[in-house]
Design a protein around this motif. Structure first.
Motif, PDB file in Angstrom:
ATOM      1  N   LEU A  93      -8.527   0.601   0.682  1.00 55.26           N
ATOM      2  CA  LEU A  93      -7.196   1.111   1.062  1.00 55.26           C
ATOM      3  C   LEU A  93      -6.303   1.265  -0.170  1.00 55.26           C
ATOM      4  O   LEU A  93      -5.475   2.180  -0.230  1.00 55.26           O
ATOM      5  N   VAL A  94      -6.467   0.388  -1.146  1.00 51.36           N
ATOM      6  CA  VAL A  94      -5.725   0.519  -2.408  1.00 51.36           C
ATOM      7  C   VAL A  94      -6.151   1.810  -3.112  1.00 51.36           C
ATOM      8  O   VAL A  94      -5.318   2.560  -3.634  1.00 51.36           O
ATOM      9  N   HIS A 101      -3.379  -0.514   7.933  1.00 52.66           N
ATOM     10  CA  HIS A 101      -3.336  -1.913   7.479  1.00 52.66           C
ATOM     11  C   HIS A 101      -2.851  -2.823   8.615  1.00 52.66           C
ATOM     12  O   HIS A 101      -3.433  -3.882   8.872  1.00 52.66           O
ATOM     13  N   ALA A 103      -4.441   4.640  -1.486  1.00 55.50           N
ATOM     14  CA  ALA A 103      -3.018   4.695  -1.849  1.00 55.50           C
ATOM     15  C   ALA A 103      -2.834   5.412  -3.176  1.00 55.50           C
ATOM     16  O   ALA A 103      -2.058   6.372  -3.285  1.00 55.50           O
ATOM     17  N   ARG A 158       0.823  -1.215   0.000  1.00 55.97           N
ATOM     18  CA  ARG A 158       0.000   0.000   0.000  1.00 55.97           C
ATOM     19  C   ARG A 158       0.857   1.265   0.000  1.00 55.97           C
ATOM     20  O   ARG A 158       0.659   2.151  -0.837  1.00 55.97           O
ATOM     21  N   GLU A 199      -0.065   2.424   6.075  1.00 54.02           N
ATOM     22  CA  GLU A 199       0.470   1.121   6.489  1.00 54.02           C
ATOM     23  C   GLU A 199       0.100   0.815   7.947  1.00 54.02           C
ATOM     24  O   GLU A 199      -0.125  -0.338   8.312  1.00 54.02           O
ATOM     25  N   THR A 221     -10.315  -4.776   1.063  1.00 53.16           N
ATOM     26  CA  THR A 221      -8.943  -4.435   0.667  1.00 53.16           C
ATOM     27  C   THR A 221      -8.901  -3.323  -0.382  1.00 53.16           C
ATOM     28  O   THR A 221      -7.976  -2.528  -0.396  1.00 53.16           O
TER      29      THR A 221
END
Lengths: 293, 293
Positions: B183-184, B77, B187, B48, B74, B180
């Protein structure tokens, strides 16, 4: 005093309405919303958001721009209770006479509901309107600071560590200041900040908040010795039973009372320095100091 | 490909250094710091934050202003892994070959370390310098949104609910997108936003991130069938064993491959629309799609 009670009741209802609004509008998995709402609606005195609003109004403002921040703070408080009650933490089955979150849902859902309330508070702090982005960012960052590892979470860890050993008065005050005092500081600071208080006033208010947090804690400890079980809604004498370090234990009951009165005097002096001596914050200080539940 | 590996390795080391810096400087209870550092330093691909930095550099920037935000991501995560591994959640004793946080410390400390990492990320997102408060507030709020009840936490809850029943491909993609993919998305978006990408570019990048998240997940599912246990560092076939709904299960292995290739094409098209077709993001797309661990 009747006026103060009416004031508290009025703000409490407004806070509860706003809490509900902020959560019901979310488009999220149903069970998660239910679990978040369950703990948010399970009662509580709403002292932190009421204090935030009172601090805001002490500087002459009466608008709705303050509510999202007050509610974000209450969500942080609520998440901390959900996680505190978990089996691996305090293992409490009841809070305020109702089953705790993980007893109604399950542990996994309770952990996630806590995580969700914590995270969501950073989405709403500062609100949609009325503040500049600079103000919002300042509030958001301060909220992270008071509730994170240097604040509330750090205090919870110290409190856990202190359970099995005697602590000094100094240690006791550090634990309380982090575990509960930091959120009180945010409440008092944020309200005045949103209302436009200046740096000198804000510094005096942080001092006020420091003493107010301690007053709250001393009275909590005193009530556990002298309180009325029915008014408190929880058994008295539990600190003694759990061998917890408390003010009455370290200073005696009279010593604890004297210490509290000293803190009340300091708190009021700080309020005068902040130019908020005529405000409802003065009355709230006595209210916190003399409360019977 | 060697260049890409060197690129990834270089950024990974910078991210790890910054993670360590941000945590070691904290004045917090020792055991809490140890527990936070343990999970943050327990390895991981750092995909990420690397993606965030790559997206930043795709728009021509090469400064350090991006690191605090990459590291905040991070930390979010990492907190989610700590809470996911808890006995009441996935009950995992090991992660990346090392004992999970609650096995080294205890459950209560692991819960608090997760809470602390989550909260602290809102203290550091946006960093100290280089961005305006407006930009910082925008990033902080988006981080809350992608990781909270409408994002990652919501996805975790849906994933839990889906464990004991068959799900459709549509449901599967919704779970992955929240759990998931969000969060991607942060980023890719945040990196370009900090670098000054415009609204049209950001919209195209969000589309890119959506497909990239799915590519990552399809490949994860494929590797659980065809992967090399030693390269993966975990047993293959566990999805089958756990009766988990996966792409190969719902589409067959060839169908899953075909679906992945389709997503790769869509991701690259979106990158072109964003004007980032010559960037490292293009190579990273193939890298994610073809990775063997």
């Amino acid at each position: 005093m009747t006026d103060l009670k009416a004031y508290i009741q009025e703000k409490k209802e407004l806070v509860q309405q706003e809490l509900k609004n902020q959560l019901t509008k979310l488009d999220i998995p149903e069970i998660l919303k239910k679990s978040m709402l369950y703990s948010v609606e399970a009662g509580g005195k709403r002292l932190r958001p009421i204090l935030l609003i009172a601090s805001y109004e002490a500087f002459g403002q009466r608008k709705e721009e303050v509510f999202p921040t007050a509610v974000a703070l209450e969500m942080i408080h609520t998440y901390s209770l959900i996680h505190d009650d978990l089996p691996s933490m305090d293992n409490d089955d009841f809070r305020r006479g109702k089953p705790t979150n993980h007893k109604i849902f399950d542990e996994a859902t309770a952990i996630l509901a806590g995580d969700a309330l914590l995270t969501y508070s950073f989405e709403i702090v500062g609100g949609e309107a009325g503040l500049t982005d600079e103000q919002r960012y300042h509030l958001s960052r301060m909220l992270a600071k008071v509730s994170g590892p240097s604040g509330m979470v750090g205090g919870q860890l110290l409190d856990m560590e202190a359970e099995d050993r005697p602590v000094t008065l100094e240690e006791l005050e550090r634990i309380h200041t982090l575990k509960t005092g930091e959120l009180v500081r945010f409440a008092v600071y944020a309200g005045a900040y949103i209302a436009g208080a200046d740096a000198k006033q804000l510094a005096a208010l942080e001092k006020f908040a420091y003493y107010l947090g301690l007053i709250f804690q001393v009275q909590d400890d005193i009530l556990d010795v002298t309180g009325d079980q029915e008014k408190l809604g929880k058994p008295v004498g539990s600190d003694e039973e759990n061998q917890k370090s408390t003010y009455p234990k370290l200073l005696g009951l009279d010593g604890a009372q004297a210490r509290k009165n000293q803190y009340v005097a300091e708190a009021k002096k700080a309020l005068e320095h902040a130019g908020a001596e005529g405000s409802i914050l003065m009355e709230l200080t006595d209210y916190f100091s003399n409360r019977d539940h």
